[in-house]
Design an enzyme around this catalytic site. Structure first.
Site, PDB file in Angstrom:
ATOM      1  N   CYS A   1     -33.623 -15.280  46.547  1.00  0.00           N
ATOM      2  CA  CYS A   1     -32.784 -16.344  45.770  1.00  0.00           C
ATOM      3  C   CYS A   1     -32.553 -17.630  46.592  1.00  0.00           C
ATOM      4  O   CYS A   1     -32.425 -18.506  46.443  1.00  0.00           O
ATOM      5  CB  CYS A   1     -31.687 -15.801  45.347  1.00  0.00           C
ATOM      6  SG  CYS A   1     -31.687 -14.540  43.818  1.00  0.00           S
TER       7      CYS A   1
ATOM      8  N   GLU B   1     -24.725 -12.375  41.897  1.00  0.00           N
ATOM      9  CA  GLU B   1     -24.881 -13.806  42.019  1.00  0.00           C
ATOM     10  C   GLU B   1     -26.098 -14.413  42.763  1.00  0.00           C
ATOM     11  O   GLU B   1     -26.653 -13.621  43.856  1.00  0.00           O
ATOM     12  CB  GLU B   1     -23.544 -14.412  42.512  1.00  0.00           C
ATOM     13  CG  GLU B   1     -22.325 -14.558  42.011  1.00  0.00           C
ATOM     14  CD  GLU B   1     -22.264 -15.865  41.124  1.00  0.00           C
ATOM     15  OE1 GLU B   1     -23.216 -16.445  40.709  1.00  0.00           O
ATOM     16  OE2 GLU B   1     -21.131 -15.729  40.373  1.00  0.00           O
ATOM     17  N   CYS B   2     -26.718 -15.451  42.486  1.00  0.00           N
ATOM     18  CA  CYS B   2     -27.951 -15.808  43.366  1.00  0.00           C
ATOM     19  C   CYS B   2     -27.588 -16.616  44.520  1.00  0.00           C
ATOM     20  O   CYS B   2     -28.466 -16.725  45.565  1.00  0.00           O
ATOM     21  CB  CYS B   2     -29.015 -16.955  42.478  1.00  0.00           C
ATOM     22  SG  CYS B   2     -27.839 -18.503  42.050  1.00  0.00           S
ATOM     23  N   GLY B   3     -26.377 -16.855  44.502  1.00  0.00           N
ATOM     24  CA  GLY B   3     -25.871 -17.580  45.862  1.00  0.00           C
ATOM     25  C   GLY B   3     -25.391 -18.934  45.795  1.00  0.00           C
ATOM     26  O   GLY B   3     -24.677 -19.611  46.617  1.00  0.00           O
TER      27      GLY B   3
END
Length: 252
Positions: free
Chosen positions: A129, A238-240
């Protein structure tokens, strides 16, 4: 469509704090349309939106088509997106004459997997990600040089997002972040989609309430959280792009 056909509130409750930047009185009690109009008046043409073409993002695109269709809108094309997601981009273009710009990682999927001896999304999804979403967005922000960006997050989606404000400083990207749908519920989002016939990803009708890259997204089962299909079996949710960042300040 299998979603409840409900009307949205014209003015959902809004917490319009801007973190260290104080509160914006103009947004007290404002709904998403008013928040977007404020953002356009204050920041356009240096206003950017990043969308993954979720139902929330499509609602914002519908509103921007009325407010200012010239707002620059990007999508992080990781190379792992569903065909249905890519096709939705074309339907958005046909409906609103808004062409969402693809932002690509430096390496193709083939190059990336060759360098790492195969796909990383199973073994090191955070790195995947970071390399294919966070870094490309940072590079795009540096190149485009906006003052603010629009996201489509909702408070009730994750713990990180629950701590967000309508308008805040995003230390991760050094930008003002505007979250016009923050106080909406899933019910309100789909009420707006139905009322305005907003184009949406057909995967939503196949029990994919939250859609990311195909290797890390599955349909949810009855009773599961709407983000249970993202990185299923992992703590990661979450992807970040929208996680807490405190290294250089306060932001989500």
């Amino acid at each position: 469509m299998n979603h409840e056909e409900t009307e949205r509130r014209d003015e959902p409750d809004a917490d319009d704090g801007r973190g260290d930047h104080g509160r914006e009185p103009a947004l007290e009690g404002a709904g998403p349309f008013e928040v977007l109009r404020w953002a356009v008046e204050r920041f356009h043409p240096r206003l950017l939106m990043a969308t993954a073409f979720g139902a929330e993002g499509c609602c914002i695109l519908h509103m921007l088509a009325d407010i200012q269709p010239g707002v620059r809108i990007i999508n992080l094309e990781t190379g792992y997106q569903f065909p249905e997601t890519l096709e939705l981009r074309e339907r958005i273009k046909a409906r609103y004459a808004i062409e969402v710009e693809y932002i690509y990682p430096e390496q193709t999927v083939a190059e990336y997997e060759a360098e790492h001896g195969g796909p990383l999304y199973e073994l090191r999804p955070d790195q995947c990600c970071h390399d294919r979403k966070v870094l490309p967005l940072r590079q795009a922000v540096k190149r485009i040089d906006p003052l603010a960006w629009i996201s489509a997050i909702r408070k009730d989606q994750t713990n990180d997002r629950a701590q967000a404000d309508l308008v805040q400083w995003d230390a991760k990207f050094n930008l003002v972040k505007v979250n016009p749908l923050l106080n909406w519920t899933k019910r309100e989002v789909w009420g707006f989609v139905v009322k305005h016939d907003v184009p949406y990803n057909p995967l939503h009708d196949r029990n994919y309430p939250s859609i990311g890259c195909w290797p890390c997204t599955r349909a949810v089962q009855p009773g599961e959280d709407e983000r249970a299909g993202r990185w299923a079996g992992k703590v990661k949710k979450e992807c970040g792009l929208h996680v807490l960042e405190h290294k250089d300040g306060s932001g989500i």
